[in-house]
Design an enzyme around this catalytic site. Structure first.
Site, PDB file in Angstrom:
ATOM      1  N   SER A  40     145.428  86.478 111.537  1.00 17.48           N
ATOM      2  CA  SER A  40     146.083  87.112 110.392  1.00 17.48           C
ATOM      3  C   SER A  40     145.674  86.558 109.033  1.00 17.48           C
ATOM      4  O   SER A  40     145.734  87.258 108.031  1.00 17.48           O
ATOM      5  CB  SER A  40     147.606  87.017 110.550  1.00 17.48           C
ATOM      6  OG  SER A  40     148.011  85.666 110.739  1.00 17.48           O
TER       7      SER A  40
ATOM      8  N   LYS B  56     148.231  90.723 104.447  1.00 17.62           N
ATOM      9  CA  LYS B  56     149.314  91.221 103.585  1.00 17.62           C
ATOM     10  C   LYS B  56     148.838  92.244 102.547  1.00 17.62           C
ATOM     11  O   LYS B  56     149.580  93.115 102.136  1.00 17.62           O
ATOM     12  CB  LYS B  56     150.017  90.062 102.901  1.00 17.62           C
ATOM     13  CG  LYS B  56     150.850  89.247 103.893  1.00 17.62           C
ATOM     14  CD  LYS B  56     151.884  88.404 103.191  1.00 17.62           C
ATOM     15  CE  LYS B  56     152.855  87.797 104.190  1.00 17.62           C
ATOM     16  NZ  LYS B  56     152.237  86.736 105.014  1.00 17.62           N
TER      17      LYS B  56
ATOM     18  N   GLU C  64     159.700  89.661  96.955  1.00 19.40           N
ATOM     19  CA  GLU C  64     160.175  88.335  97.346  1.00 19.40           C
ATOM     20  C   GLU C  64     158.987  87.614  97.956  1.00 19.40           C
ATOM     21  O   GLU C  64     158.064  88.242  98.459  1.00 19.40           O
ATOM     22  CB  GLU C  64     161.293  88.459  98.387  1.00 19.40           C
ATOM     23  CG  GLU C  64     160.819  88.629  99.846  1.00 19.40           C
ATOM     24  CD  GLU C  64     160.060  89.923 100.126  1.00 19.40           C
ATOM     25  OE1 GLU C  64     160.224  90.890  99.372  1.00 19.40           O
ATOM     26  OE2 GLU C  64     159.280  89.959 101.098  1.00 19.40           O
TER      27      GLU C  64
HETATM   28  C1  LIG Z   1     152.894  86.053 105.999  1.00 17.17           C
HETATM   29  C2  LIG Z   1     151.972  85.723 107.093  1.00 17.17           C
HETATM   30  C3  LIG Z   1     152.319  85.903 108.452  1.00 17.17           C
HETATM   31  C4  LIG Z   1     153.695  86.324 108.892  1.00 17.17           C
HETATM   32  O1  LIG Z   1     154.093  87.596 108.497  1.00 17.17           O
HETATM   33  P1  LIG Z   1     154.141  88.836 109.474  1.00 17.17           P
HETATM   34  O2  LIG Z   1     154.840  89.881 108.698  1.00 17.17           O
HETATM   35  O3  LIG Z   1     154.889  88.424 110.705  1.00 17.17           O
HETATM   36  O4  LIG Z   1     152.743  89.212 109.792  1.00 17.17           O
HETATM   37  C5  LIG Z   1     151.372  85.654 109.419  1.00 17.17           C
HETATM   38  N1  LIG Z   1     150.130  85.212 109.094  1.00 17.17           N
HETATM   39  C6  LIG Z   1     149.758  85.009 107.805  1.00 17.17           C
HETATM   40  C7  LIG Z   1     148.383  84.522 107.528  1.00 17.17           C
HETATM   41  C8  LIG Z   1     150.663  85.255 106.764  1.00 17.17           C
HETATM   42  O5  LIG Z   1     150.285  85.038 105.509  1.00 17.17           O
END
Ligand SMILES: *Cc1c(COP(=O)(O)O)cnc(C)c1O
Length: 397
Positions: free
Chosen positions: A378, A90, A112
């Site tokens: 992610s 993010k 948000e």
């Molecule tokens: C917020 C988040 C997501 C989901 O958000 P996307 O916009 O779909 O990437 C996925 N993995 C992690 C670790 C997150 O913090």
């Protein structure tokens, strides 16, 4: 006409657009008219890449997971977004948007947040850039995610608990939009995923596309070719997935597999599998697939992963799934938790529960020994420890 990416009107096929109240028209138009110029400006890119390198810690490694590969009989690389500052992808987006906001002369930032991850990433860059920061968060989430609330407050942000609706992400987003309507001139709204009115989905995808840019370079080094056979990512709103696939969209030999959250099962009534279950509608300024009842009421999504329970999906992903460019699998809570423990024990990496949904693809789909698979990890699992402990308590692990 773009085949897979956004067109000049902000649409991905029949999805996307900018369906906004009139009072926001100037703001969104202004953003639309400057974002490409700013993002492509050499001095912007210099500042953005310098911060990604020295502050975020990029490039994130592309790690060949040998034991995971052996288990599933193919070559699996993990793109380590979990190693970024603040623990997930993010920050790539918030770094870009805060530089953009400053260049647009804005002095106040709103955001948000659901689980609080985007709120923390936003509060972080606001501290870095000395900007006022207000984060809207559903009151239910404020209670569930107290550590992230404490982090945001320590970083100097004001966290506003939202008590309308179900008091979760959807309601926090409504409140942020309301704030933007009242403060259109000095405030920039940092949206945390590839959702919202055009140009947000495209802007966020571009800011996250550093992920696929790096994958190409790193794969060339490690495999002698820039393209993998498969890309895998989880989708909530779709930003880590968009970043992972961005520079591969037009190379159709690169297959895209996305994992959405099925919660307790696609047909259980407790799920967040928007692409499987959603119908076309408009949410937060964008035409996309939405979990909704027969009469168009938005249904509250459910997933064990707070980052994936959004009732909509970014318009890019609604389109890619519809035209068959991506294959979307529904992954249950149980499958994701099993995959999380498996990665932890095989590779010594505790993944975020969101990312674990992507990892669970290996339990559903078979790959060939010669397949090179790149999976976007992610985020890291630190934030999810309480959930893990509770879930596995009854087990023999
Ligand atoms: C917020 C988040 C997501 C989901 O958000 P996307 O916009 O779909 O990437 C996925 N993995 C992690 C670790 C997150 O913090």
């Amino acid at each position: 006409m773009e085949k897979f990416n956004v067109d000049s009107h902000g649409f991905y096929g029949r999805f996307g657009g900018a369906y906004i109240p009139e009072i926001l028209y100037d703001n969104v138009e202004n953003l639309k008219s400057v974002y490409l110029e700013v993002l492509n400006d050499p001095s912007f890119r210099e500042e953005y890449y310098a911060l990604l390198r020295d502050y975020v810690g990029r490039p994130s490694p592309l790690y060949l997971a040998k034991r995971l590969s052996a288990k599933y009989g193919c070559k699996i690389y993990l793109k380590r977004e979990d190693l970024n500052h603040t623990g997930a992808h993010k920050i790539n987006n918030t770094i870009g948007q805060i530089i953009l906001a400053r260049r647009m002369g804005k002095t106040r930032i709103i955001a948000e947040t659901g689980a609080g991850q985007h709120g923390v990433a936003t509060a972080t860059v606001c501290a870095l850039m000395d900007m006022e920061c207000v984060v809207y968060m559903g009151a239910t989430d404020v209670e569930r995610q107290s550590l992230n609330v404490q982090k945001m407050e320590m970083l100097g942000a004001k966290v506003v608990p939202v008590t309308s609706g179900n008091m979760t992400l959807k309601d926090a987003t409504n409140e942020a939009i309301r704030d933007w309507c009242c403060n259109p001139s000095d405030t920039h709204y940092i949206i945390g995923s590839t959702v919202g009115p055009h140009p947000y989905p495209d802007m966020v995808a571009r800011l996250q596309s550093v992920i696929s840019e790096e994958i190409r370079t790193q794969l060339l080094e490690k495999e002698g070719r820039e393209t993998p056979d498969y890309l895998i990512a989880c989708v909530g709103g779709g930003s880590n997935a968009a970043g992972t696939i961005y520079h591969f969209l037009d190379e159709e030999q690169v297959k895209i597999i996305l994992a959405e959250a099925a919660g307790k099962g696609v047909d259980s009534g407790e799920s967040a599998a928007t692409i499987h279950l959603g119908k076309v509608g408009i949410i937060h300024g964008s035409k996309t697939l939405i979990m909704q009842s027969e009469d168009g009421q938005i249904e509250e999504p459910y997933s064990i992963s707070a980052g994936l329970d959004y009732p909509g999906i970014g318009p890019m992903h609604a389109h890619l799934a519809e035209v068959g460019r991506s294959q979307v699998l529904a992954v249950t809570d149980d499958e994701a938790m099993t995959a999380a423990m498996e990665l932890t024990r095989l590779e010594g990496i505790i993944p975020a529960i969101e990312s674990s949904h992507a990892l669970a693809v290996f339990g559903q789909k078979k790959f060939k020994p010669e397949d090179v698979v790149v999976l976007c990890l992610s985020g890291r699992g630190d934030k999810d420890m309480e959930t893990f402990v509770k879930y596995f308590k009854a087990d023999s692990y």
